[in-house]
Design a protein around this motif. Structure first.
Motif, mmCIF file in Angstrom:
data_model
loop_
_atom_site.group_PDB
_atom_site.id
_atom_site.type_symbol
_atom_site.label_atom_id
_atom_site.label_comp_id
_atom_site.label_asym_id
_atom_site.label_seq_id
_atom_site.Cartn_x
_atom_site.Cartn_y
_atom_site.Cartn_z
ATOM 1 N N SER A 10 0.783 -1.201 0.139
ATOM 2 C CA SER A 10 0.075 0.039 0.029
ATOM 3 C C SER A 10 0.905 1.466 0.097
ATOM 4 C CB SER A 10 -1.096 0.036 1.225
ATOM 5 O OG SER A 10 -0.220 0.068 2.459
ATOM 6 N N TYR A 11 2.010 1.368 0.850
ATOM 7 C CA TYR A 11 2.688 2.202 0.761
ATOM 8 C C TYR A 11 3.637 2.846 -0.577
ATOM 9 C CZ TYR A 11 6.931 5.483 1.603
ATOM 10 O OH TYR A 11 7.778 6.116 1.361
ATOM 11 N N SER A 12 3.859 1.533 -1.285
ATOM 12 C CA SER A 12 4.538 1.663 -2.645
ATOM 13 C C SER A 12 3.400 2.247 -3.596
ATOM 14 C CB SER A 12 5.230 0.364 -3.059
ATOM 15 O OG SER A 12 4.354 -0.576 -3.214
ATOM 16 N N GLY A 13 2.167 1.772 -3.422
ATOM 17 C CA GLY A 13 1.159 1.979 -4.408
ATOM 18 C C GLY A 13 0.928 3.579 -4.242
ATOM 19 N N ASN A 14 0.918 4.072 -2.918
ATOM 20 C CA ASN A 14 0.704 5.459 -2.808
ATOM 21 C C ASN A 14 1.889 6.551 -3.342
ATOM 22 O OD1 ASN A 14 -2.102 5.368 -1.675
ATOM 23 N ND2 ASN A 14 -1.236 4.839 0.428
ATOM 24 N N LEU A 15 2.790 5.879 -2.888
ATOM 25 C CA LEU A 15 4.258 6.757 -3.374
ATOM 26 C C LEU A 15 4.531 6.773 -4.765
ATOM 27 C CD1 LEU A 15 6.708 8.067 -2.553
ATOM 28 C CD2 LEU A 15 7.721 5.730 -2.498
ATOM 29 N N MET A 16 3.980 5.674 -5.516
ATOM 30 C CA MET A 16 3.980 5.533 -6.918
ATOM 31 C C MET A 16 2.980 6.593 -7.601
ATOM 32 S SD MET A 16 5.454 4.542 -9.750
ATOM 33 C CE MET A 16 6.127 2.866 -9.271
ATOM 34 N N SER A 17 1.758 6.660 -6.951
ATOM 35 C CA SER A 17 0.577 7.521 -7.445
ATOM 36 C C SER A 17 1.094 8.986 -7.115
ATOM 37 C CB SER A 17 -0.774 7.291 -6.909
ATOM 38 O OG SER A 17 -0.619 7.265 -5.504
ATOM 39 N N LEU A 18 1.407 9.371 -6.115
ATOM 40 C CA LEU A 18 2.082 10.772 -5.968
ATOM 41 C C LEU A 18 2.921 11.054 -6.843
ATOM 42 C CD1 LEU A 18 2.215 10.592 -1.973
ATOM 43 C CD2 LEU A 18 0.606 11.652 -3.541
ATOM 44 N N LEU A 19 3.780 10.306 -7.284
ATOM 45 C CA LEU A 19 5.183 10.682 -8.073
ATOM 46 C C LEU A 19 4.423 10.685 -9.577
ATOM 47 C CD1 LEU A 19 7.997 8.655 -6.583
ATOM 48 C CD2 LEU A 19 7.629 10.885 -6.350
ATOM 49 N N ALA A 20 3.641 9.822 -9.769
ATOM 50 C CA ALA A 20 3.266 9.829 -11.180
ATOM 51 C C ALA A 20 2.197 10.959 -11.587
ATOM 52 C CB ALA A 20 2.585 8.503 -11.716
ATOM 53 N N VAL A 21 1.643 11.566 -10.796
ATOM 54 C CA VAL A 21 0.462 12.504 -11.066
ATOM 55 C C VAL A 21 1.290 14.004 -10.566
ATOM 56 C CG1 VAL A 21 -1.794 13.278 -10.636
ATOM 57 C CG2 VAL A 21 -1.395 10.868 -10.766
ATOM 58 N N ARG A 22 0.899 14.880 -11.633
ATOM 59 C CA ARG A 22 1.484 16.223 -11.362
ATOM 60 C C ARG A 22 0.502 16.830 -10.511
ATOM 61 N NH1 ARG A 22 1.817 21.482 -14.743
ATOM 62 N NH2 ARG A 22 0.053 20.457 -15.378
ATOM 63 N N HIS A 23 1.013 17.395 -9.414
ATOM 64 C CA HIS A 23 0.099 18.186 -8.443
ATOM 65 C C HIS A 23 -0.104 19.594 -8.896
ATOM 66 C CE1 HIS A 23 -1.897 19.728 -4.736
ATOM 67 N NE2 HIS A 23 -0.836 20.790 -4.719
ATOM 68 N N ILE A 24 -1.537 20.241 -9.059
ATOM 69 C CA ILE A 24 -1.690 21.364 -9.373
ATOM 70 C C ILE A 24 -2.185 22.125 -8.262
ATOM 71 C CG2 ILE A 24 -3.123 23.063 -10.634
ATOM 72 C CD1 ILE A 24 -3.064 20.755 -13.118
ATOM 73 N N PRO A 25 -1.619 23.163 -7.584
ATOM 74 C CA PRO A 25 -2.218 23.842 -6.385
ATOM 75 C C PRO A 25 -3.298 24.515 -6.753
ATOM 76 C CG PRO A 25 -0.367 24.886 -7.354
ATOM 77 C CD PRO A 25 -0.391 24.112 -7.872
ATOM 78 N N GLU A 26 -4.398 24.471 -5.801
ATOM 79 C CA GLU A 26 -5.639 25.146 -5.762
ATOM 80 C C GLU A 26 -5.781 26.074 -4.946
ATOM 81 O OE1 GLU A 26 -8.462 22.022 -6.087
ATOM 82 O OE2 GLU A 26 -7.835 21.137 -7.875
ATOM 83 N N PRO A 27 -5.308 27.332 -4.855
ATOM 84 C CA PRO A 27 -5.467 28.308 -3.721
ATOM 85 C C PRO A 27 -6.870 29.067 -3.656
ATOM 86 C CG PRO A 27 -4.175 29.335 -5.605
ATOM 87 C CD PRO A 27 -4.364 27.868 -6.021
ATOM 88 N N TYR A 28 -7.309 28.957 -4.822
ATOM 89 C CA TYR A 28 -8.727 29.607 -4.799
ATOM 90 C C TYR A 28 -9.906 28.629 -5.024
ATOM 91 C CZ TYR A 28 -5.560 33.420 -5.748
ATOM 92 O OH TYR A 28 -4.308 34.396 -5.664
ATOM 93 N N GLN A 29 -10.626 28.633 -3.827
ATOM 94 C CA GLN A 29 -11.870 27.557 -3.863
ATOM 95 C C GLN A 29 -13.265 28.318 -4.007
ATOM 96 O OE1 GLN A 29 -12.051 24.661 -4.986
ATOM 97 N NE2 GLN A 29 -9.933 24.518 -5.081
ATOM 98 N N THR A 30 -13.113 29.543 -3.308
ATOM 99 C CA THR A 30 -14.107 30.473 -3.007
ATOM 100 C C THR A 30 -13.860 31.973 -3.570
ATOM 101 O OG1 THR A 30 -13.797 30.996 -0.963
ATOM 102 C CG2 THR A 30 -15.013 29.369 -1.151
ATOM 103 N N LEU A 31 -15.113 32.655 -3.644
ATOM 104 C CA LEU A 31 -14.803 34.030 -4.014
ATOM 105 C C LEU A 31 -14.280 35.091 -2.830
ATOM 106 C CD1 LEU A 31 -18.143 35.115 -5.970
ATOM 107 C CD2 LEU A 31 -15.615 35.274 -6.803
#
Length: 149
Positions: A10-31
């Motif tokens: 489970s740790y290796s699967g989570n680590l692989m998914s975190l490394l494979a998918v680019r993170h896009i920060p989302e600083p604005y969720q509301t007006l």
């Protein structure tokens, strides 16, 4: 042994998914997030009902958004120039585009089709209801058929 195996997998699967998918920060969720951040500028489509609503609101978040125009934190673009602003100003990260959901979604899908990357996000909050309407001549024979549907 079995517990160690499960935890390792489970740790290796989570680590692989975190490394494979680019993170896009989302600083604005509301007006409110946009209003509170003095470094961001909003882009409004010129001559829409929403611009009028922001300017005439007397209370609430829409009044606060309308007040940003007097502070110089709003720029206006005609519909034909929104695409260029989306590609340059919003992509740069210091501007946000405030528009109806279907328009935002279309711009995001067009950008993804052209670049192959997902560089934008839209908030989960919905502020505008976009109603489609058809206008016809008063005594037209098409009116009853359109009204039925």
């Amino acid at each position: 042994m079995l517990m160690t195996l499960v935890l390792t997998r489970s740790y290796s699967g989570n680590l692989m998914s975190l490394l494979a998918v680019r993170h896009i920060p989302e600083p604005y969720q509301t007006l409110e997030d946009v209003v509170k951040d003095p470094s961001v500028t909003m882009i409004w489509k010129t001559k829409t009902i929403y611009v009028t609503h922001f300017r005439t609101s007397t209370s609430g978040i829409f009044r606060e958004v309308g007040a940003l125009e007097q502070k110089g934190r709003v720029i206006h673009r005609v519909a034909a120039d929104i695409r260029d602003a989306f590609d340059t100003l919003v992509r740069r990260g210091d501007h946000v585009l405030l528009d109806v959901e279907n328009s935002i979604f279309n711009r995001m899908t067009q950008d993804f089709s052209q670049t192959g990357r997902c560089d934008f996000y839209k908030t989960k909050a919905k502020y505008f209801r976009f109603m489609y309407a058809m206008v016809g001549q008063k005594d037209s024979l098409l009116i009853p058929a359109v009204s039925q549907r």
